[in-house]
Design an enzyme around this catalytic site. Structure first.
Site, PDB file in Angstrom:
ATOM      1  N   ARG A 129      35.865 113.023 -23.778  1.00  0.00           N
ATOM      2  CA  ARG A 129      37.126 113.241 -23.068  1.00  0.00           C
ATOM      3  C   ARG A 129      36.918 113.258 -21.548  1.00  0.00           C
ATOM      4  O   ARG A 129      37.835 112.952 -20.797  1.00  0.00           O
ATOM      5  CB  ARG A 129      37.776 114.538 -23.532  1.00  0.00           C
ATOM      6  CG  ARG A 129      38.289 114.472 -24.972  1.00  0.00           C
ATOM      7  CD  ARG A 129      38.924 115.781 -25.391  1.00  0.00           C
ATOM      8  NE  ARG A 129      39.493 115.699 -26.734  1.00  0.00           N
ATOM      9  CZ  ARG A 129      40.735 115.297 -27.017  1.00  0.00           C
ATOM     10  NH1 ARG A 129      41.535 114.941 -26.032  1.00  0.00           N
ATOM     11  NH2 ARG A 129      41.177 115.253 -28.260  1.00  0.00           N
TER      12      ARG A 129
ATOM     13  N   HIS B 141      45.645 106.161 -33.206  1.00  0.00           N
ATOM     14  CA  HIS B 141      44.942 107.395 -33.556  1.00  0.00           C
ATOM     15  C   HIS B 141      44.314 107.254 -34.945  1.00  0.00           C
ATOM     16  O   HIS B 141      44.961 106.768 -35.883  1.00  0.00           O
ATOM     17  CB  HIS B 141      45.899 108.597 -33.569  1.00  0.00           C
ATOM     18  CG  HIS B 141      46.577 108.841 -32.253  1.00  0.00           C
ATOM     19  ND1 HIS B 141      47.692 108.134 -31.851  1.00  0.00           N
ATOM     20  CD2 HIS B 141      46.284 109.717 -31.253  1.00  0.00           C
ATOM     21  CE1 HIS B 141      48.062 108.562 -30.651  1.00  0.00           C
ATOM     22  NE2 HIS B 141      47.235 109.518 -30.267  1.00  0.00           N
TER      23      HIS B 141
ATOM     24  N   GLN C  30      40.557 119.051 -28.038  1.00  0.00           N
ATOM     25  CA  GLN C  30      41.183 119.039 -26.712  1.00  0.00           C
ATOM     26  C   GLN C  30      40.809 120.316 -25.963  1.00  0.00           C
ATOM     27  O   GLN C  30      41.000 121.414 -26.470  1.00  0.00           O
ATOM     28  CB  GLN C  30      42.698 118.943 -26.876  1.00  0.00           C
ATOM     29  CG  GLN C  30      43.442 118.389 -25.687  1.00  0.00           C
ATOM     30  CD  GLN C  30      44.913 118.203 -26.014  1.00  0.00           C
ATOM     31  OE1 GLN C  30      45.657 119.192 -26.131  1.00  0.00           O
ATOM     32  NE2 GLN C  30      45.341 116.967 -26.177  1.00  0.00           N
TER      33      GLN C  30
ATOM     34  N   LYS D  44      45.672 103.373 -25.373  1.00  0.00           N
ATOM     35  CA  LYS D  44      45.056 104.653 -25.709  1.00  0.00           C
ATOM     36  C   LYS D  44      44.443 104.550 -27.105  1.00  0.00           C
ATOM     37  O   LYS D  44      45.147 104.249 -28.078  1.00  0.00           O
ATOM     38  CB  LYS D  44      46.090 105.779 -25.669  1.00  0.00           C
ATOM     39  CG  LYS D  44      45.530 107.144 -26.108  1.00  0.00           C
ATOM     40  CD  LYS D  44      46.646 108.180 -26.219  1.00  0.00           C
ATOM     41  CE  LYS D  44      46.127 109.466 -26.840  1.00  0.00           C
ATOM     42  NZ  LYS D  44      47.218 110.438 -27.129  1.00  0.00           N
TER      43      LYS D  44
END
Length: 658
Positions: free
Chosen positions: A177, A111, A202, A138
């Site tokens: 996304r 991240h 998100q 990820k």
């Protein structure tokens, strides 16, 4: 798939959320949810949706707590665990080992909450995660421009998309996304509702679902539980043996279909009396004798019934008997049948139906045989059923066995009618270590002589071959609940329980009701040897079309002589639907894309008019494919499913919510 990230929830709230049909998959943030070890154990063990166990370390002092909770989640059946790329090395090494042993997939995460590094730096991070054993990498960076989003998107040109979840956080990265799903990522993240985001940008679940699926609604698929017909593989074997047994046999759970009714006709032609009371087929057998005027026998369209009857007729009959058939059976050869049967004193005048079976005395001078089973198990089943009726016993060594579960099904039905045949399996080191039938090289049968079959009451099992179509559809589009299946069955197509998890779906069974549940997960390409479950090939080929990446199905060459040239038909069918499929010898390779990727990129399967070639398995596979097609799939002969499951069409429509 859309994975809902859940934090700051207690156990009751989590259960409530995970029961929602719109929640397909969830990430449980163990660092933020108030869960005891017992809660974690119960949650991950009882929920059949794919769950990710994540623990983000605020500092190194939390490592022991993180490791303990993640280990519990692994042991309880977590589909994934997520470890940050900078988590303590020894903790990660231990968790990786436990995950491998448990079948839990490992996510390694990176991240960047400040920005997005260069393309070269991002590639280096992906490589590092893969080096650390990641099954899925990820990458979540922060976008400040379109250039940042483009750098993330470029990763999908370098790495297999089924192994990569890469997107940008922040307002400028929202589109990424859903784009990652378009490129083939196994999942992307959403929050349950506005204000519950676990990362900047998100989207709430409802908004994310609309962005991904648009006008397409798959939510009604699998809402209705399914009950399938009885296994015609079990029924046909039981009907034929009951017909030559002494006394009255009862076959419970019977359901008629084309092949089963052909077996009933054969039983009557041999001299047995047959009646039906509800779902119980009652057969008064001949006691090992057949009608003196049995000069001809009609086996309908059933290749198995034909091969089962040939050795039995030779052993029981005093005169030559002609076998006739219909439809696709007339074009299906019996390659190698003459050579296999000759040592047993059985001769055929043809290797296609119609043919005449004769017998002579040569077999009585031999007590040991070796035969090649590479052509399939059906004629082997016929020999195993017939040889115990001869005066003398013998041993038969079968090399290159195929469809081994069907052979054991035959032995089990014989046992229920009072005849026991011993079997020893041989194989190399892999077989010795795994006892996996795929590695079996030979089987030796010790067959007693002078036996006779005795009447029995047999419970016919529900059909795993038919059930596999509903289960595959559930794995692709949502879920499936199938009633009445026996998970201890000898049916070959029970293998669907191994194939679906291999592809990424979740499978479970209720202990009390026996219902088998299938829930979709992030589907990925799989490799399977279908030598022992050939009837699954059509439907798992459709499954492969919705698995991201390449799937390889081996053991398909001999399917060319089924009701259709199945390998060739499958390649043609998928090709017309826009799916890349290649047949190379005994191997079928299919390049698939996830359902989300197909929807977002406009690559749903192409509809149109298709031929079933009179093949019930192809018709069923086309029905599954139709759920993910951009227009209607019209079959020229959908009624051919009556060969094994006359009610399939109506049952499937109900399953699909139509």
């Amino acid at each position: 798939m859309i994975c809902v990230s859940l934090i700051n929830k207690d156990i009751d709230q989590l259960y409530s959320i995970l029961e929602r049909p719109d929640v397909q998959m969830a990430e449980i943030r163990l660092d933020g949810c108030d869960l005891s070890q017992e809660d974690i154990q119960d949650l991950f063990a009882s929920v059949d949706k794919p769950l990710i166990a994540t623990y983000r370390l605020a500092d190194q002092n939390q490592a022991a707590d993180a490791e303990s909770k993640l280990l519990t989640a692994i042991g309880a059946g977590a589909a994934f665990i997520d470890l940050d790329v900078d988590d303590p090395a020894m903790m990660c090494k231990r968790l990786r080992r436990e995950a491998r042993e448990a079948g839990t997939l490992l996510i390694r995460s990176f991240h960047d909450y400040e920005g997005t590094d260069s393309s070269r730096a991002l590639s280096a991070i992906v490589d590092k995660c893969l080096h650390l054993g990641a099954d899925v990498v990820k990458i979540a960076t922060t976008a400040t421009s379109e250039a940042d989003v483009a750098k993330i998107a470029k990763l999908y040109e370098q790495y297999p998309p089924e192994n990569l979840v890469a997107f940008c956080m922040g307002a400028d990265g929202v589109r990424s996304r859903t784009d990652c799903l378009k490129y083939g990522a196994p999942f992307s993240f959403a929050c349950l509702s506005a204000g519950e985001a676990t990362a900047p940008g998100q989207l709430p679940l409802a908004e994310m679902r609309k962005a991904v699926y648009g006008e397409y609604d798959f939510s009604s698929i699998g809402e209705e539980p399914v009950e399938v017909s009885c296994s015609k593989s079990c029924a046909q074997r039981a009907i034929v043996i009951a017909a030559i047994a002494a006394g009255e046999s009862r076959l419970e759970g019977y359901s008629p279909c084309g092949d089963n009714e052909s077996a009933v006709d054969v039983a009557r032609a041999l001299g047995a009396e047959v009646s039906l009371e509800g779902n119980c087929l009652i057969i008064r057998g001949t006691g090992g004798k057949i009608k003196k005027n049995t000069g001809a026998l009609h086996t309908g369209e059933s290749g198995f019934l034909t091969r089962m009857c040939i050795p039995l007729l030779a052993v029981l009959g005093a005169t030559p008997v002609k076998i006739t058939g219909e439809k696709t059976l007339l074009a299906r050869p019996l390659p190698g049948a003459k050579a296999m049967l000759a040592p047993f004193g059985i001769t055929l005048d043809s290797e296609t139906v119609p043919l005449t079976v004769s017998s002579h005395s040569e077999r009585s001078r031999r007590t040991s045989f070796q035969i090649d089973g590479s052509g399939g198990s059906q004629l082997v089943s016929g020999l195993l059923a017939a040889l115990p009726l001869c005066k003398e016993g013998c041993t038969v060594r079968l090399v290159n066995p195929k469809s081994i579960p069907y052979i054991f099904m035959t032995l089990d039905i014989m046992r229920q009618f009072g005849v026991n045949v011993e079997c020893e399996m041989e194989g190399g080191e892999e077989f010795a270590e795994t006892q996996d039938w795929s590695y079996c090289d030979a089987m030796t049968f010790t067959i007693p002589g002078g036996c006779s079959y005795k009447a029995a009451t047999v419970s016919l099992e529900a059909d795993w071959s038919a059930a596999a179509n509903f289960m595959a559809a559930g794995a692709i589009f949502g879920k499936a609940d199938v009633k009445g299946l026996d998970t201890k069955s000898l049916q070959a197509d029970l293998s669907i329980l191994d194939i679906l998890p291999l592809a990424g779906a979740a499978v479970s069974q209720e202990e009390e009701s026996g219902i088998v549940h299938v829930v979709r997960g992030p589907l990925r390409g799989f490799e399977v040897d279908a030598s022992n479950c050939p009837d699954l090939v059509p439907v798992i080929s459709v499954l492969a079309a919705f698995c991201q990446g390449r799937s390889t199905i081996t053991g398909v060459a001999r399917l060319a002589t089924k009701e259709s040239n199945r390998p060739g038909v499958i390649v043609e069918m998928l090709g017309r639907m826009g799916v890349r499929a290649h047949l190379r010898g005994d191997k079928l390779q299919i390049d698939g894309h996830s359902l989300e990727s197909r929807v977002l990129s406009g690559r749903l399967l192409k509809g149109g008019e298709f031929s079933t070639y009179g093949d019930h398995r192809i018709a069923m596979a086309l029905s599954v494919a139709s759920l993910g097609a951009d227009s209607q799939i019209v079959m020229d002969d959908a009624a051919c499913v009556a060969k094994s499951f006359p009610g399939f069409g109506q049952t499937f429509l109900k399953f699909a919510g139509k």
